[in-house]
Design an enzyme around this catalytic site. Sequence first.
Site, PDB file in Angstrom:
ATOM      1  N   GLY A 215       0.807  -1.205   0.000  1.00  0.00           N
ATOM      2  CA  GLY A 215       0.000   0.000   0.000  1.00  0.00           C
ATOM      3  C   GLY A 215       0.844   1.261   0.000  1.00  0.00           C
ATOM      4  N   SER A 216       0.375   2.251   0.714  1.00  0.00           N
ATOM      5  CA  SER A 216       1.018   3.567   0.648  1.00  0.00           C
ATOM      6  C   SER A 216       2.395   3.616   1.291  1.00  0.00           C
ATOM      7  CB  SER A 216       0.109   4.617   1.306  1.00  0.00           C
ATOM      8  OG  SER A 216      -1.058   4.813   0.529  1.00  0.00           O
ATOM      9  N   THR A 217       2.775   2.605   2.058  1.00  0.00           N
ATOM     10  CA  THR A 217       4.138   2.608   2.596  1.00  0.00           C
ATOM     11  C   THR A 217       5.161   2.516   1.463  1.00  0.00           C
ATOM     12  OG1 THR A 217       4.133   0.187   2.916  1.00  0.00           O
ATOM     13  CG2 THR A 217       3.438   1.564   4.780  1.00  0.00           C
ATOM     14  N   LYS A 219       5.146   4.249  -1.111  1.00  0.00           N
ATOM     15  CA  LYS A 219       5.370   5.592  -1.643  1.00  0.00           C
ATOM     16  C   LYS A 219       6.730   6.152  -1.229  1.00  0.00           C
ATOM     17  CE  LYS A 219       0.432   6.535  -1.870  1.00  0.00           C
ATOM     18  NZ  LYS A 219      -0.751   7.147  -1.227  1.00  0.00           N
ATOM     19  N   SER A 273      -1.033  11.190   2.013  1.00  0.00           N
ATOM     20  CA  SER A 273      -0.992   9.891   1.339  1.00  0.00           C
ATOM     21  C   SER A 273      -1.911   9.878   0.123  1.00  0.00           C
ATOM     22  CB  SER A 273      -1.372   8.760   2.304  1.00  0.00           C
ATOM     23  OG  SER A 273      -0.877   7.531   1.831  1.00  0.00           O
TER      24      SER A 273
END
Length: 486
Positions: A215-217, A219, A273
Amino acid sequence: MTRHIRHAGFFCALLLVALLVNAARVQVVQAPAYDRNPANRRPDIARYEQPRGDILVGGRPVTGSKDTREHLRYERTYTDGPLYAPVTGFASQLYGTTLLEHSEDGILSGSDPMLAPFPLWNDFTRARNSGGDVVTTLDPAAQRAAYEGLAGLKGAVAAVEPSTGRILALVSRPSYDPQPLSGNGPAAAEAWRRLNADRDRPMLNRAIRQTYPPGSTFKVVTLAAALDAGVVTDLDAPTDSPDPYTLPGTRTRLTNASRGCRNASVREAFTLSCNTVFARLGVAVGAPDLTATARAFGFNNPALRVPFPVARSTFDTSLDRAQLGLSSIGQYNTRATPLQMAMVAAAVANGGQVREPYLVERTTRPGGSILATAGSRAVRQAMYPSTAVRLRVLMREVVEDGTGWRAAIRGARVGGKTGTAQHGRRNSGTPYAWFISWAQGERDLAPRVAVAVVVEDAEAERRNISGGGDAAPIARAVMEAVLASR
């Protein structure tokens, strides 16, 4: 008469030679086959006729041996078995060994040649050395904080020391007690059947053997690639990003969980995010540069061992532009272990350098003298040092002013990144809640710990599940435990 005696003597000599040749054939040529024969009980009896060496955490053994007075005399015992099972694994007389019990079996069982007093000594004497000990890198307080933080949940925690790669915590829940598997009777067989039938898969080591969409980790990796490639130069400049964002070549519209993402700056998009900004950014970076950066962080590495093997974290290398956009926000085919995402946070904390993680500090003889130490670990430069500095600032802002505020620790500098990863057919599964972070005490010269937490079944309404709400408090507890120990 003399001739007959000479013939008889010659014949007896031939018989003696034949006997010696056959003995040599049995003892040397066929010995391995006899050793492997399931009907041969002698290797098992010899293996268990003495206590096994111990695995140590914080200077104290978390394993032991129990004298059963049976043919297979010594059984393995465990202290706080479920707490350390993702590290120790099990040593079973019926089902073999796993994890450290397996990778360090030579030391623990006494069969490693390094334990012999002289080279080839045991080959001549047929003696078996007493088992040595394995000293781990774990911080017992951090391990317990992670275990208790996941109480009642399904998920995993990995924590490493950024400057060295030492693994400080490795927890998977639900867990299991290795003790009932140690023997060879009906109780061990029943425990094996029950554990394998459990739908929650307690023997699965989620910290190192299970991969999840990050997921957004992820990024953090996307932005590192963008900064290194010069695609982003000003963190505060508007990005001209629409909301929603239509993935290139498709009609699929990507949206955000947060407001304020339209035309947001990279700084704002990282704190909020914003999926749209980072998907568009990943497409601008391009597949070659993003793939190279992911590989530098440790993705697509099939050879990682700590010392037992770690599942390969993956970043797809054959992507069209739409798939690249989804991969840039940690979806599509992007998958990572919690240990891999702890390595991502550690690289940011360590000036862009990735240290290979390791779990064994040293191995020792029964008397305590050192056999081997961990030594220096491989280092990779995942990003420019200047990029790591900028990412540290952004990760601190996530904790101080953004979605990761529950990870804040009084008197310490903490950086983090939240993530909520969708999975299942048409995203029907409960979202995974992620949080990756690092922490530096007020008297520390550099960050002392990097943590990754994933929660599979957050106990909240689907729309309320988030890395900041479900995973960040667990990461904070682990970081506090490490900063409190000196």
